[in-house]
Design a protein around this motif. Structure first.
Motif, PDB file in Angstrom:
ATOM      1  N   SER A  43       0.784  -1.200   0.061  1.00 28.91           N
ATOM      2  CA  SER A  43       0.184   0.038  -0.126  1.00 28.91           C
ATOM      3  C   SER A  43       0.580   1.176  -0.049  1.00 28.91           C
ATOM      4  O   SER A  43       0.158   1.932  -0.540  1.00 28.91           O
ATOM      5  N   LEU A  44       1.418   1.507   0.980  1.00 26.79           N
ATOM      6  CA  LEU A  44       3.191   2.527   0.465  1.00 26.79           C
ATOM      7  C   LEU A  44       3.493   2.278  -0.969  1.00 26.79           C
ATOM      8  O   LEU A  44       3.805   3.614  -0.978  1.00 26.79           O
ATOM      9  N   LYS A  45       3.482   1.568  -1.549  1.00 22.04           N
ATOM     10  CA  LYS A  45       4.297   2.352  -2.567  1.00 22.04           C
ATOM     11  C   LYS A  45       3.426   2.419  -3.897  1.00 22.04           C
ATOM     12  O   LYS A  45       3.303   2.819  -4.814  1.00 22.04           O
ATOM     13  N   SER A  46       1.904   1.561  -3.591  1.00 24.90           N
ATOM     14  CA  SER A  46       0.960   2.242  -4.831  1.00 24.90           C
ATOM     15  C   SER A  46       0.464   3.776  -4.059  1.00 24.90           C
ATOM     16  O   SER A  46       0.311   4.212  -5.762  1.00 24.90           O
ATOM     17  N   GLU A  47       0.460   4.256  -2.801  1.00 24.03           N
ATOM     18  CA  GLU A  47      -0.132   4.931  -2.791  1.00 24.03           C
ATOM     19  C   GLU A  47       0.492   6.662  -2.308  1.00 24.03           C
ATOM     20  O   GLU A  47       0.158   7.491  -2.963  1.00 24.03           O
ATOM     21  N   HIS A  48       2.456   6.307  -3.141  1.00 23.36           N
ATOM     22  CA  HIS A  48       2.638   6.964  -2.279  1.00 23.36           C
ATOM     23  C   HIS A  48       3.523   7.241  -4.260  1.00 23.36           C
ATOM     24  O   HIS A  48       5.124   7.925  -3.828  1.00 23.36           O
ATOM     25  N   ASN A  49       3.315   5.858  -4.556  1.00 25.12           N
ATOM     26  CA  ASN A  49       4.728   5.822  -6.018  1.00 25.12           C
ATOM     27  C   ASN A  49       5.556   5.652  -5.549  1.00 25.12           C
ATOM     28  O   ASN A  49       6.658   5.719  -6.493  1.00 25.12           O
ATOM     29  N   LEU A  50       6.120   5.042  -4.910  1.00 27.31           N
ATOM     30  CA  LEU A  50       7.619   4.341  -4.565  1.00 27.31           C
ATOM     31  C   LEU A  50       8.279   2.807  -5.469  1.00 27.31           C
ATOM     32  O   LEU A  50       7.054   1.969  -5.167  1.00 27.31           O
ATOM     33  N   ASP A  51       8.812   2.679  -5.379  1.00 27.30           N
ATOM     34  CA  ASP A  51       9.971   1.730  -6.006  1.00 27.30           C
ATOM     35  C   ASP A  51      10.287   1.134  -5.213  1.00 27.30           C
ATOM     36  O   ASP A  51      10.645  -0.544  -5.447  1.00 27.30           O
ATOM     37  N   TYR A  52      10.488   2.068  -3.761  1.00 22.29           N
ATOM     38  CA  TYR A  52      11.657   0.562  -2.722  1.00 22.29           C
ATOM     39  C   TYR A  52      10.937   1.128  -1.079  1.00 22.29           C
ATOM     40  O   TYR A  52      10.632   2.392  -1.376  1.00 22.29           O
ATOM     41  N   VAL A  53      10.586   0.793  -0.308  1.00 20.66           N
ATOM     42  CA  VAL A  53      10.374   1.390   1.126  1.00 20.66           C
ATOM     43  C   VAL A  53      12.094   0.358   2.005  1.00 20.66           C
ATOM     44  O   VAL A  53      12.052  -1.626   2.069  1.00 20.66           O
ATOM     45  N   TYR A  54      12.177   0.762   2.896  1.00 22.17           N
ATOM     46  CA  TYR A  54      12.861   0.733   3.750  1.00 22.17           C
ATOM     47  C   TYR A  54      12.623  -0.103   4.271  1.00 22.17           C
ATOM     48  O   TYR A  54      12.202   0.856   5.220  1.00 22.17           O
ATOM     49  N   CYS A  55      13.718  -0.958   5.564  1.00 20.03           N
ATOM     50  CA  CYS A  55      12.675  -1.743   6.741  1.00 20.03           C
ATOM     51  C   CYS A  55      13.901  -1.592   7.859  1.00 20.03           C
ATOM     52  O   CYS A  55      14.825  -2.364   7.695  1.00 20.03           O
ATOM     53  N   TRP A  56      14.477  -0.741   8.952  1.00 13.94           N
ATOM     54  CA  TRP A  56      14.772  -1.649  10.127  1.00 13.94           C
ATOM     55  C   TRP A  56      14.353  -2.731  10.926  1.00 13.94           C
ATOM     56  O   TRP A  56      12.972  -2.439  11.146  1.00 13.94           O
ATOM     57  N   HIS A  57      15.474  -3.713  10.555  1.00 13.44           N
ATOM     58  CA  HIS A  57      14.641  -4.600  11.711  1.00 13.44           C
ATOM     59  C   HIS A  57      15.704  -5.397  12.529  1.00 13.44           C
ATOM     60  O   HIS A  57      17.019  -4.975  12.859  1.00 13.44           O
ATOM     61  N   ALA A  58      15.811  -6.275  13.056  1.00 11.58           N
ATOM     62  CA  ALA A  58      16.920  -7.401  13.924  1.00 11.58           C
ATOM     63  C   ALA A  58      17.367  -8.010  13.069  1.00 11.58           C
ATOM     64  O   ALA A  58      16.689  -8.547  12.110  1.00 11.58           O
ATOM     65  N   LEU A  59      19.053  -7.743  13.336  1.00 15.23           N
ATOM     66  CA  LEU A  59      19.681  -8.280  12.676  1.00 15.23           C
ATOM     67  C   LEU A  59      19.122 -10.090  11.859  1.00 15.23           C
ATOM     68  O   LEU A  59      19.115 -10.499  10.648  1.00 15.23           O
ATOM     69  N   LEU A  60      18.711 -10.972  12.675  1.00 17.20           N
ATOM     70  CA  LEU A  60      18.314 -11.946  12.662  1.00 17.20           C
ATOM     71  C   LEU A  60      17.120 -12.085  12.415  1.00 17.20           C
ATOM     72  O   LEU A  60      15.959 -13.275  12.752  1.00 17.20           O
ATOM     73  N   GLY A  61      16.295 -11.001  11.801  1.00 15.76           N
ATOM     74  CA  GLY A  61      14.410 -11.096  11.599  1.00 15.76           C
ATOM     75  C   GLY A  61      13.852 -10.804  12.871  1.00 15.76           C
ATOM     76  O   GLY A  61      13.069  -9.543  12.900  1.00 15.76           O
ATOM     77  N   TYR A  62      14.284 -11.326  13.864  1.00 12.11           N
ATOM     78  CA  TYR A  62      13.316 -11.428  14.574  1.00 12.11           C
ATOM     79  C   TYR A  62      14.468 -10.678  15.964  1.00 12.11           C
ATOM     80  O   TYR A  62      15.673 -11.443  15.963  1.00 12.11           O
ATOM     81  N   TRP A  63      13.521 -10.882  16.912  1.00 14.91           N
ATOM     82  CA  TRP A  63      14.801 -10.453  18.248  1.00 14.91           C
ATOM     83  C   TRP A  63      15.395 -11.501  18.836  1.00 14.91           C
ATOM     84  O   TRP A  63      16.529 -11.541  19.340  1.00 14.91           O
ATOM     85  N   LEU A  64      14.962 -12.450  19.185  1.00 12.16           N
ATOM     86  CA  LEU A  64      15.609 -13.800  19.886  1.00 12.16           C
ATOM     87  C   LEU A  64      15.593 -14.609  18.473  1.00 12.16           C
ATOM     88  O   LEU A  64      16.089 -15.525  18.611  1.00 12.16           O
ATOM     89  N   GLY A  65      16.195 -13.904  17.279  1.00 13.59           N
ATOM     90  CA  GLY A  65      16.623 -14.684  15.841  1.00 13.59           C
ATOM     91  C   GLY A  65      15.540 -15.625  15.449  1.00 13.59           C
ATOM     92  O   GLY A  65      13.897 -14.999  15.689  1.00 13.59           O
TER      93      GLY A  65
END
Length: 102
Positions: free
Chosen positions: A12-34
């Protein structure tokens, strides 16, 4: 909800704001405890539980350096239960899969 799961929110972010990419910060292993090695969705990534080895400080010991920088590691949940980590051979596939919809 409109934004559940994250994939839908990103779409929805891509379509509503005409974006090619969305960047996301997350825990290194995907989740806090991996990642959960018992999850069928993780089978392809050979996820295993790794527990950090935190020992009392001794000269030249890597673990003592960790505790000097981050003393809370001595009582961190990851120290007690471990962290689910994909195998080195499958790490690229893990991150590529994790981010493919971004």
């Amino acid at each position: 909800s409109k934004f559940n799961p994250l994939k839908g929110f990103v779409a929805s972010l891509k379509s509503e704001h005409n974006l090619d990419y969305v960047y996301c910060w997350h825990a290194l292993l995907g989740y806090w405890l991996g990642s959960d090695p018992t999850s069928a969705s993780m089978d392809a990534f050979d996820v295993r539980i790794n527990k950090p080895c935190i020992k009392p400080c001794t000269k030249g010991d890597y673990d003592s350096w960790v505790l000097q920088v981050e003393p809370s590691m001595a009582w961190s949940p990851s120290t007690f239960v471990g962290v689910g980590v994909p195998s080195r051979e499958r790490a690229f596939d893990f991150y590529n899969n994790l981010h493919k919809y971004l």
